[in-house]
Write a protein that holds these residues in place. Sequence first.
Motif, short mmCIF file in Angstrom:
data_model
loop_
_atom_site.label_atom_id
_atom_site.label_comp_id
_atom_site.label_asym_id
_atom_site.label_seq_id
_atom_site.Cartn_x
_atom_site.Cartn_y
_atom_site.Cartn_z
N GLY A 46 40.72 5.29 38.63
CA GLY A 46 41.08 5.24 37.21
C GLY A 46 39.91 5.10 36.25
O GLY A 46 40.11 4.73 35.09
N VAL A 47 38.71 5.41 36.68
CA VAL A 47 37.55 5.28 35.80
C VAL A 47 37.51 6.45 34.83
O VAL A 47 37.62 7.60 35.22
N ARG A 48 37.39 6.10 33.56
CA ARG A 48 37.23 7.11 32.51
C ARG A 48 35.96 6.78 31.74
O ARG A 48 35.71 5.62 31.42
N THR A 49 35.16 7.78 31.46
CA THR A 49 33.94 7.57 30.68
C THR A 49 34.23 7.94 29.23
O THR A 49 35.09 8.78 28.95
N PRO A 50 33.50 7.32 28.30
CA PRO A 50 33.75 7.62 26.88
C PRO A 50 33.30 9.04 26.53
O PRO A 50 32.35 9.57 27.08
N ASP A 51 34.04 9.63 25.57
CA ASP A 51 33.66 10.97 25.10
C ASP A 51 32.35 10.90 24.32
O ASP A 51 31.50 11.77 24.46
N GLU A 52 32.23 9.84 23.50
CA GLU A 52 31.01 9.64 22.73
C GLU A 52 30.54 8.21 22.94
O GLU A 52 31.05 7.28 22.29
N PRO A 53 29.59 7.98 23.83
CA PRO A 53 29.13 6.61 24.10
C PRO A 53 28.41 6.02 22.89
O PRO A 53 27.80 6.74 22.10
N GLU A 54 28.52 4.71 22.76
CA GLU A 54 27.83 4.01 21.69
C GLU A 54 26.33 4.05 21.95
O GLU A 54 25.91 4.13 23.10
N PRO A 55 25.53 3.98 20.90
CA PRO A 55 24.08 3.97 21.10
C PRO A 55 23.66 2.78 21.97
O PRO A 55 24.13 1.66 21.79
N GLY A 56 22.79 3.06 22.93
CA GLY A 56 22.30 2.01 23.82
C GLY A 56 23.16 1.79 25.05
O GLY A 56 22.80 1.02 25.94
N MET A 57 24.32 2.45 25.12
CA MET A 57 25.22 2.32 26.28
C MET A 57 25.02 3.51 27.21
O MET A 57 24.74 4.62 26.75
N PRO B 57 32.20 2.88 32.25
CA PRO B 57 33.64 3.10 32.08
C PRO B 57 34.16 2.52 30.77
O PRO B 57 33.65 1.52 30.27
N VAL B 58 35.20 3.16 30.23
CA VAL B 58 35.80 2.70 28.98
C VAL B 58 36.49 1.35 29.21
O VAL B 58 36.23 0.39 28.51
#
Length: 84
Positions: A26-37, A42-43
């Motif tokens: 169930g791991v989902r990655t963000p579409d637009e990661p925050e700066p520095g991440m 995973p979300v």
Amino acid sequence: MDNWVTAFFVYVVVWWVVLFAVLPWGVRTPDEPEPGMASSAPVEPRILRKFMITSVVSVLVWLVIFGVERSGIISFREMARHMY
């Protein structure tokens, strides 16, 4: 498994193996990661839920190992004796 120490360490090894199998569920990655991440972070990791699932599955796997060893189908002592 003749004593509780061996049984405990077998459970710990099984728990870690199962954890690494359960972690990617169930791991989902963000579409637009925050700066520095990291872009692969995973979300919602839901780590507590995965620990609980790991514990339940590990108990079931451990019970199978314990049952097989106790029944004499596989004897780890005999296997070790033939190895040396």
